[in-house]
Motif scaffolding. Structure first.
Motif, PDB file in Angstrom:
ATOM      1  N   LEU A  14      45.639  30.660  27.668  1.00 13.02           N
ATOM      2  CA  LEU A  14      45.461  31.416  28.912  1.00 13.02           C
ATOM      3  C   LEU A  14      44.631  30.617  29.918  1.00 13.02           C
ATOM      4  CD1 LEU A  14      44.595  34.960  27.507  1.00 13.02           C
ATOM      5  CD2 LEU A  14      46.821  34.078  28.200  1.00 13.02           C
ATOM      6  N   THR A  15      45.007  30.737  31.197  1.00 14.38           N
ATOM      7  CA  THR A  15      44.244  30.055  32.235  1.00 14.38           C
ATOM      8  C   THR A  15      43.405  31.059  33.013  1.00 14.38           C
ATOM      9  OG1 THR A  15      46.008  30.341  33.844  1.00 14.38           O
ATOM     10  CG2 THR A  15      46.013  28.299  32.575  1.00 14.38           C
ATOM     11  N   CYS A  16      42.516  30.525  33.809  1.00 13.03           N
ATOM     12  CA  CYS A  16      41.670  31.322  34.702  1.00 13.03           C
ATOM     13  C   CYS A  16      42.544  32.247  35.539  1.00 13.03           C
ATOM     14  CB  CYS A  16      40.890  30.384  35.619  1.00 13.03           C
ATOM     15  SG  CYS A  16      40.051  31.225  36.974  1.00 13.03           S
ATOM     16  N   PRO A  17      42.214  33.498  35.717  1.00 12.42           N
ATOM     17  CA  PRO A  17      40.992  34.180  35.279  1.00 12.42           C
ATOM     18  C   PRO A  17      41.161  34.957  33.983  1.00 12.42           C
ATOM     19  CG  PRO A  17      42.127  35.574  36.851  1.00 12.42           C
ATOM     20  CD  PRO A  17      43.021  34.381  36.602  1.00 12.42           C
ATOM     21  N   MET A  18      42.252  34.724  33.237  1.00 15.77           N
ATOM     22  CA  MET A  18      42.546  35.573  32.080  1.00 15.77           C
ATOM     23  C   MET A  18      41.471  35.589  30.981  1.00 15.77           C
ATOM     24  SD  MET A  18      45.080  37.074  33.176  1.00 15.77           S
ATOM     25  CE  MET A  18      45.517  38.039  31.743  1.00 15.77           C
ATOM     26  N   VAL A  20      38.317  35.402  31.189  1.00 13.83           N
ATOM     27  CA  VAL A  20      37.211  36.242  31.658  1.00 13.83           C
ATOM     28  C   VAL A  20      37.625  37.716  31.664  1.00 13.83           C
ATOM     29  CG1 VAL A  20      35.906  36.819  33.732  1.00 13.83           C
ATOM     30  CG2 VAL A  20      35.990  34.460  32.952  1.00 13.83           C
ATOM     31  N   ILE A  21      38.844  37.978  32.124  1.00 19.27           N
ATOM     32  CA  ILE A  21      39.329  39.365  32.162  1.00 19.27           C
ATOM     33  C   ILE A  21      39.405  39.932  30.744  1.00 19.27           C
ATOM     34  CG2 ILE A  21      41.300  40.842  32.708  1.00 19.27           C
ATOM     35  CD1 ILE A  21      41.937  38.941  35.020  1.00 19.27           C
ATOM     36  N   LYS A  24      35.978  40.639  29.368  1.00 22.27           N
ATOM     37  CA  LYS A  24      35.438  41.861  29.967  1.00 22.27           C
ATOM     38  C   LYS A  24      36.003  43.105  29.260  1.00 22.27           C
ATOM     39  CE  LYS A  24      35.470  45.382  33.145  1.00 22.27           C
ATOM     40  NZ  LYS A  24      34.126  45.759  33.025  1.00 22.27           N
ATOM     41  N   LYS A  25      37.318  43.068  28.994  1.00 21.20           N
ATOM     42  CA  LYS A  25      37.931  44.230  28.336  1.00 21.20           C
ATOM     43  C   LYS A  25      37.431  44.377  26.909  1.00 21.20           C
ATOM     44  CE  LYS A  25      42.393  44.447  30.631  1.00 21.20           C
ATOM     45  NZ  LYS A  25      43.814  44.160  30.363  1.00 21.20           N
ATOM     46  N   TRP A  52      29.979  34.224  33.483  1.00 25.97           N
ATOM     47  CA  TRP A  52      30.300  35.650  33.306  1.00 25.97           C
ATOM     48  C   TRP A  52      29.157  36.346  32.567  1.00 25.97           C
ATOM     49  CZ3 TRP A  52      30.835  38.742  28.985  1.00 25.97           C
ATOM     50  CH2 TRP A  52      31.348  40.031  29.216  1.00 25.97           C
ATOM     51  N   SER A  55      26.236  36.871  34.852  1.00 20.95           N
ATOM     52  CA  SER A  55      26.476  37.928  35.837  1.00 20.95           C
ATOM     53  C   SER A  55      26.399  39.313  35.214  1.00 20.95           C
ATOM     54  CB  SER A  55      27.854  37.772  36.472  1.00 20.95           C
ATOM     55  OG  SER A  55      27.970  36.550  37.108  1.00 20.95           O
ATOM     56  N   THR A  56      26.860  39.441  33.977  1.00 24.67           N
ATOM     57  CA  THR A  56      26.944  40.765  33.369  1.00 24.67           C
ATOM     58  C   THR A  56      25.732  41.100  32.502  1.00 24.67           C
ATOM     59  OG1 THR A  56      28.212  39.781  31.581  1.00 24.67           O
ATOM     60  CG2 THR A  56      29.469  40.861  33.334  1.00 24.67           C
TER      61      THR A  56
END
Lengths: 190, 130
Positions: A14-18, A20-21, A24-25, A52, A55-56
């Motif tokens: 997977l490439t950006c932004p996957m 990170v997404i 997050k999930k 990430w 930030s979180t």
């Protein structure tokens, strides 16, 4: 290095932004304090997952590269843990701990972080019992030796120090703040 | 909470990636994200058009690169954005000019004018235009 985790997330290919997404999930499926391993092949994920986490407010523990695959380790941080209030009376600073380690008296350093955090860097000789396992495993510790309890920021170690005192341990000190600011020697689990 | 306000005013494939990559990444750090789609930007959420957005002239050879790098299709990023509660606002004025109806856009699209976007962007920490 063998790292114990609660969940493995596959972001290979997977490439950006996957990545990170997906991270997050997936973090929603973790309990606070649990650790997940994110397997990615995106080279940008090294900077991105660290950013990430920053930030979180979750903890980026570290990464291992195995060929094309980068394994990232992130620990879910609860809001409660970010509070700095500690209740256990006896505390020692990191400098004092360093001195005590060099001293004559034999002391036990108890590291109550998760195994993955411990694996990426701990005080040589420290015993690892995660806070969540202390209730079942406190008998592994020597009641007679002074115990210095440490974690990342001084919060989990505070809870652990209180628990050990409840169990009848007398020489328990909470090390503050914790491994986050430790400048002394460390070793990694091989 | 971080708030990110984005204006999408171009309708090519590259534009779509810029908009949706930033939007979904921002939503992933728990930011509140709103995108205002105006003029050609409406293509990015048009039910049919967003599945076959044009590449800029002379860059068609990148097609292969997109496949090799396994970049997700825009369709997938749009559904990610919805899932992550990214607010999508279609510009009413442009819709009137182009004779478009709300039903022609992906589900979950709101319709509003400049003031709607400004109201959202008023206290945004980050504002971007693509």
């Amino acid at each position: 290095m063998q790292v114990t985790v609660n969940r493995v997330v596959d972001c290979k290919g997977l490439t950006c932004p996957m990545p990170v997404i997906r991270t997050k999930k997936e973090i929603n499926n973790l309990e606070p304090g649990e650790v997940m391993e994110i397997q990615a092949t995106d080279k940008g994920s090294k900077a991105d997952l660290k950013a990430w986490s920053e930030s979180t407010g979750h903890e980026y523990i570290g990464s291992i590269e195995e060929g094309e695959i980068i394994k990232h380790y992130i620990r879910k941080v609860s809001q409660e843990e970010q509070k700095t209030e500690t209740k256990h009376g006896e505390v020692v600073s990191l400098d004092e701990l360093l001195q005590n380690l060099k001293g004559e008296e034999k002391i036990t350093v108890l590291d109550v972080r998760e195994p993955a955090e411990y694996a990426f860097g701990h005080i040589p000789g420290a015993i690892n019992i995660p806070l969540g396992e202390l209730e079942e495993r406190f008998e592994e510790l020597n009641q007679e030796e002074p115990i210095h309890v440490i974690c990342r920021t001084g919060n989990r170690s505070d809870l652990a120090a209180q628990k050990l005192t409840e169990k009848g341990f007398h020489h328990v000190k909470n090390v503050v703040p914790g491994m986050n600011d430790w400048k002394g020697p460390t070793e990694k689990t091989k | 909470m971080t708030k990110v306000a984005i204006i999408a005013s171009n309708g090519g494939l590259f534009d779509a990636y810029k908009v949706f990559n930033i939007a979904t990444a921002a939503a992933s750090i728990d930011a509140e994200v709103g995108i205002f789609f105006t003029f050609e930007g409406l293509n990015l959420i048009h039910k049919d058009a967003h599945k076959k957005l044009p590449m800029p002239a002379g860059t068609e050879h990148f097609q292969e690169g997109f496949q090799r790098a396994n970049v997700p299709p825009i369709e997938e990023l749009v559904s990610m954005a919805k899932e992550l509660d990214v607010k999508m606002i279609a510009c009413q004025m442009t819709m009137d000019v182009m004779n478009l109806e709300k039903e022609q856009f992906v589900e979950g699209t709101d319709v509003g004018g400049a003031a709607t976007f400004l109201n959202f962007a008023r206290d945004a920490n980050i504002t971007l235009t693509f």
